[in-house]
Design an enzyme around this catalytic site. Structure first.
Site, PDB file in Angstrom:
ATOM      1  CG  ASP A   1     -17.972  -8.191  17.972  1.00 46.74           C
ATOM      2  OD1 ASP A   1     -17.826  -9.127  18.777  1.00 46.74           O
ATOM      3  OD2 ASP A   1     -17.916  -8.331  16.729  1.00 46.74           O
TER       4      ASP A   1
HETATM    5  N1  URA Z   1     -21.247 -11.218  14.803  1.00 45.94           N
HETATM    6  C1  URA Z   1     -20.241 -10.329  14.882  1.00 45.94           C
HETATM    7  O1  URA Z   1     -19.332 -10.338  14.078  1.00 45.94           O
HETATM    8  N2  URA Z   1     -20.262  -9.438  15.873  1.00 45.94           N
HETATM    9  C2  URA Z   1     -21.262  -9.373  16.798  1.00 45.94           C
HETATM   10  O2  URA Z   1     -21.229  -8.520  17.675  1.00 45.94           O
HETATM   11  C3  URA Z   1     -22.304 -10.301  16.692  1.00 45.94           C
HETATM   12  C4  URA Z   1     -22.268 -11.216  15.681  1.00 45.94           C
END
Ligand code: URA
Length: 242
Positions: free
Chosen positions: A106
């Protein structure tokens, strides 16, 4: 692979600057497919053509494998019209390889991201069938306790009804804000955040610290990257052999 300027190919392989290469080529030291070339700007496919400098064959590498410590505010994509991408952080010499991130983190997640142009390996590593473990370090609003460990182990049901595979939660610090490491074996959208949400806890900081048996090089500052060593690439490949 598309055709690339000859001086760029040779520059990438460390044979000198553009200016130096122009001279070397002009003086007739470089052959492409057995013929001396005189222009550094000609377009060549380094996989199809044989390039020689002073009679020595130039071994062009096909694949690139980079480990980045992804910072926040940067997107795990090759192109975005609003935000900087992880590819924008790379030096130009890597761009001829047309690299892309192996999976996604993310925008507000930090940590280990592999960037490569090896589509086959990427596909295999990301395949849900391979169950490659991914380990995250998280700060979470709320107290994490043994009940959470048990729930993660049994499989958390996410907001869309999907039951996540058993995951390992290790509590690092208990308190109003808890710190923990979580290993998951799949990669659903926002999975870690949603798993904690299902336990009424909010992730406030997330960092990936390992993929398979390959650990993030903690010597890399945020936004820094380096090529994987052969040994690390083996470790990554081995993560799939079960
Ligand atoms: N899980 C999440 O919520 N975000 C990420 O970036 C990776 C795994």
């Amino acid at each position: 692979m598309k055709k690339i300027r000859l001086d760029k190919i040779l520059g990438n392989m460390g044979y000198g600057s553009r200016k130096e290469l122009k001279k070397i080529i002009k003086y007739g030291y470089v052959k492409v497919d057995g013929k001396i070339v005189s222009k550094s700007s000609i377009q060549v496919n380094p996989h199809e053509s044989i390039i020689e400098i002073n009679g020595e064959r130039v071994e062009y590498k096909e694949y690139i494998y980079i480990m980045m410590n992804k910072p926040q505010d940067v997107i795990s994509a090759t192109y975005d019209n609003r935000h900087e991408t992880v590819i924008d952080l790379l030096e130009e010499k890597y761009l001829v390889f047309e690299p892309f991130p192996m999976g996604r983190l993310d925008i507000d997640t930090e940590g280990m991201l592999i960037i490569t142009n090896d589509g086959k390996l990427s596909h295999e590593i990301l395949s849900p069938k391979k169950h490659i473990p991914k380990t995250y370090y998280a700060h979470v609003d709320g107290r994490i306790d043994e009940k959470d460990i048990k729930a993660f182990k049994e499989g958390i049901t996410l907001d869309d009804g999907y039951k996540a595979k058993p995951a390992q939660l290790i509590i690092k610090e208990r308190g109003e804000v808890s710190k923990a490491e979580l290993t998951i074996y799949e990669g659903k959208f926002h999975q870690v955040k949603r798993m904690f949400e299902a336990r009424n806890k909010k992730v406030t900081y997330l960092k990936r610290i390992a993929m398979g048996n390959l650990k993030l090089d903690e010597g890399l500052k945020l936004g820094e990257y380096r090529e994987l060593t052969d040994e690390e690439l083996d470790i990554l490949r081995q993560s799939m052999l079960k």
